[in-house]
Design a protein around this motif. Sequence first.
Motif, PDB file in Angstrom:
ATOM      1  N   VAL A 100      37.544  92.235  19.252  1.00  0.00           N
ATOM      2  CA  VAL A 100      38.328  90.990  19.304  1.00  0.00           C
ATOM      3  C   VAL A 100      39.472  91.108  18.298  1.00  0.00           C
ATOM      4  N   VAL A 101      40.697  90.932  18.800  1.00  0.00           N
ATOM      5  CA  VAL A 101      41.903  91.146  18.008  1.00  0.00           C
ATOM      6  C   VAL A 101      42.165  89.949  17.095  1.00  0.00           C
ATOM      7  N   CYS A 102      42.055  88.746  17.657  1.00  0.00           N
ATOM      8  CA  CYS A 102      42.280  87.518  16.878  1.00  0.00           C
ATOM      9  C   CYS A 102      41.817  86.321  17.697  1.00  0.00           C
ATOM     10  N   HIS A 103      41.740  85.161  17.030  1.00  0.00           N
ATOM     11  CA  HIS A 103      41.422  83.875  17.675  1.00  0.00           C
ATOM     12  C   HIS A 103      40.036  83.854  18.314  1.00  0.00           C
ATOM     13  N   GLY A 104      39.104  84.692  17.788  1.00  0.00           N
ATOM     14  CA  GLY A 104      37.722  84.587  18.226  1.00  0.00           C
ATOM     15  C   GLY A 104      37.168  83.220  17.825  1.00  0.00           C
ATOM     16  N   ILE A 105      36.400  82.611  18.734  1.00  0.00           N
ATOM     17  CA  ILE A 105      35.871  81.260  18.513  1.00  0.00           C
ATOM     18  C   ILE A 105      34.451  81.372  17.967  1.00  0.00           C
ATOM     19  N   PRO A 106      34.169  80.762  16.826  1.00  0.00           N
ATOM     20  CA  PRO A 106      32.810  80.810  16.276  1.00  0.00           C
ATOM     21  C   PRO A 106      31.785  80.324  17.303  1.00  0.00           C
ATOM     22  N   ASN A 107      30.621  80.981  17.318  1.00  0.00           N
ATOM     23  CA  ASN A 107      29.555  80.591  18.250  1.00  0.00           C
ATOM     24  C   ASN A 107      28.188  80.830  17.620  1.00  0.00           C
ATOM     25  N   GLU A 108      27.142  80.680  18.427  1.00  0.00           N
ATOM     26  CA  GLU A 108      25.768  80.721  17.908  1.00  0.00           C
ATOM     27  C   GLU A 108      25.177  82.123  17.888  1.00  0.00           C
ATOM     28  N   LYS A 109      25.986  83.142  18.221  1.00  0.00           N
ATOM     29  CA  LYS A 109      25.454  84.516  18.239  1.00  0.00           C
ATOM     30  C   LYS A 109      25.406  85.112  16.828  1.00  0.00           C
ATOM     31  N   PRO A 110      24.268  85.712  16.462  1.00  0.00           N
ATOM     32  CA  PRO A 110      24.171  86.320  15.128  1.00  0.00           C
ATOM     33  C   PRO A 110      25.011  87.597  15.012  1.00  0.00           C
ATOM     34  N   LEU A 111      25.603  87.788  13.839  1.00  0.00           N
ATOM     35  CA  LEU A 111      26.284  89.049  13.528  1.00  0.00           C
ATOM     36  C   LEU A 111      25.239  90.150  13.463  1.00  0.00           C
ATOM     37  N   ARG A 112      25.673  91.369  13.825  1.00  0.00           N
ATOM     38  CA  ARG A 112      24.749  92.513  13.839  1.00  0.00           C
ATOM     39  C   ARG A 112      25.220  93.576  12.868  1.00  0.00           C
ATOM     40  N   GLU A 113      24.235  94.284  12.296  1.00  0.00           N
ATOM     41  CA  GLU A 113      24.527  95.426  11.433  1.00  0.00           C
ATOM     42  C   GLU A 113      25.564  96.336  12.087  1.00  0.00           C
ATOM     43  N   GLY A 114      26.613  96.682  11.345  1.00  0.00           N
ATOM     44  CA  GLY A 114      27.630  97.586  11.873  1.00  0.00           C
ATOM     45  C   GLY A 114      28.855  96.878  12.435  1.00  0.00           C
ATOM     46  N   ASP A 115      28.760  95.539  12.658  1.00  0.00           N
ATOM     47  CA  ASP A 115      29.931  94.777  13.101  1.00  0.00           C
ATOM     48  C   ASP A 115      30.977  94.725  11.986  1.00  0.00           C
ATOM     49  N   VAL A 116      32.224  94.558  12.395  1.00  0.00           N
ATOM     50  CA  VAL A 116      33.267  94.164  11.446  1.00  0.00           C
ATOM     51  C   VAL A 116      33.873  92.871  11.976  1.00  0.00           C
ATOM     52  N   VAL A 117      34.003  91.875  11.094  1.00  0.00           N
ATOM     53  CA  VAL A 117      34.496  90.562  11.544  1.00  0.00           C
ATOM     54  C   VAL A 117      35.664  90.119  10.684  1.00  0.00           C
ATOM     55  N   ASN A 118      36.738  89.686  11.361  1.00  0.00           N
ATOM     56  CA  ASN A 118      37.844  89.040  10.655  1.00  0.00           C
ATOM     57  C   ASN A 118      37.575  87.545  10.595  1.00  0.00           C
ATOM     58  N   ILE A 119      37.694  86.985   9.400  1.00  0.00           N
ATOM     59  CA  ILE A 119      37.580  85.534   9.249  1.00  0.00           C
ATOM     60  C   ILE A 119      38.932  85.022   8.788  1.00  0.00           C
ATOM     61  N   ASP A 120      39.518  84.130   9.607  1.00  0.00           N
ATOM     62  CA  ASP A 120      40.876  83.617   9.380  1.00  0.00           C
ATOM     63  C   ASP A 120      40.778  82.125   9.095  1.00  0.00           C
ATOM     64  N   VAL A 121      41.234  81.734   7.904  1.00  0.00           N
ATOM     65  CA  VAL A 121      41.126  80.342   7.462  1.00  0.00           C
ATOM     66  C   VAL A 121      42.506  79.830   7.072  1.00  0.00           C
ATOM     67  N   THR A 122      42.818  78.628   7.519  1.00  0.00           N
ATOM     68  CA  THR A 122      44.030  77.945   7.058  1.00  0.00           C
ATOM     69  C   THR A 122      43.636  76.546   6.614  1.00  0.00           C
ATOM     70  N   TYR A 123      43.845  76.246   5.339  1.00  0.00           N
ATOM     71  CA  TYR A 123      43.609  74.884   4.848  1.00  0.00           C
ATOM     72  C   TYR A 123      44.935  74.163   4.632  1.00  0.00           C
TER      73      TYR A 123
END
Length: 275
Positions: A90-113
């Motif tokens: 997933v390049v960007c704009h992934g929508i948070p959901n109920e699936k657990p992260l798995r060992e070996g994943d890389v996740v971008n977390i993008d926050v704007t306050y």
Amino acid sequence: MVTYIEAASAPYKNTGVIRLYTPEDFAAIKRACQVTARCLDELANRVKPGVTTDEIDRFVFEFGMDNNALPATLNYRGYTKSSCTSINHVVCHGIPNEKPLREGDVVNIDVTYIVDGWHGDSSRMYPVGEIKRAAERLLEVTYECLMRGIAAVKPGARTGAIGEAIQTFAEAERCSVVRDFCGHGVGRLFHDAPNILHYGRANEGPELREGMIFTIEPMINLGRPHVKVLADGWTAVTRDRSLSAQYEHTVGVTADGCEIFTLSPAGLDRPGLPT
Ligand code: MF3
Ligand code: CO
Ligand code: CO
């Protein structure tokens, strides 16, 4: 023709003019950016196998509420979450959901306050447990792309200098630069002029001037640069399903370079990677 205007005297919409901000504005947006940076710091030891992206998103919402900060993505153009969480291809704009992260994943977390009306926009990559060497290399290349783009920022250079610095390094590392999304002016507006392309030539684009504020947020792929957006209307993925990474900072142009407003106060700008 490009026009520049004192930020305070421009209308509250993206009309294509480039706003120039005062030192007081710099101090104000930095406050928003530092709330974002502290949230991303807090996430470093919360991202692990078994955690869901909804749980991460809930933390982002609560951290905002505790710090007088409103997540800018909430109800933005129909988006309903406080963060974007983009895993693996997933390049960007992934929508948070109920699936657990798995060992070996890389996740971008993008926050704007939004704090006192100012937007602080930043994202980082988070390794989930132990990751493969190829994934770690992509994270290192992508972080280096962001920092080389930032190093190209100074008054008199053009926005294209940022793109050239990023593209040259990414392609020398046999990676590719996503063309479909770009950095952006930011301030009291979330997405404002100018667009900051992550590819191109140094003699292209508007001239950088002291007082400009924008994001740099390269998306770099291990495979081909092409993306598609899934049926949810948001999630952008690599067409070849190759791994993609992104880091993002909000910066302000100073007399001799730029100030990074979203730097981590804890030194966690690249969590999980050697410093
Ligand atoms: N924070 C993203 C950016 O860097 C924008 C997310 S908009 C959303 O510009 F609606 F997808 F959340
Ligand atoms: Co952004
Ligand atoms: Co962002």
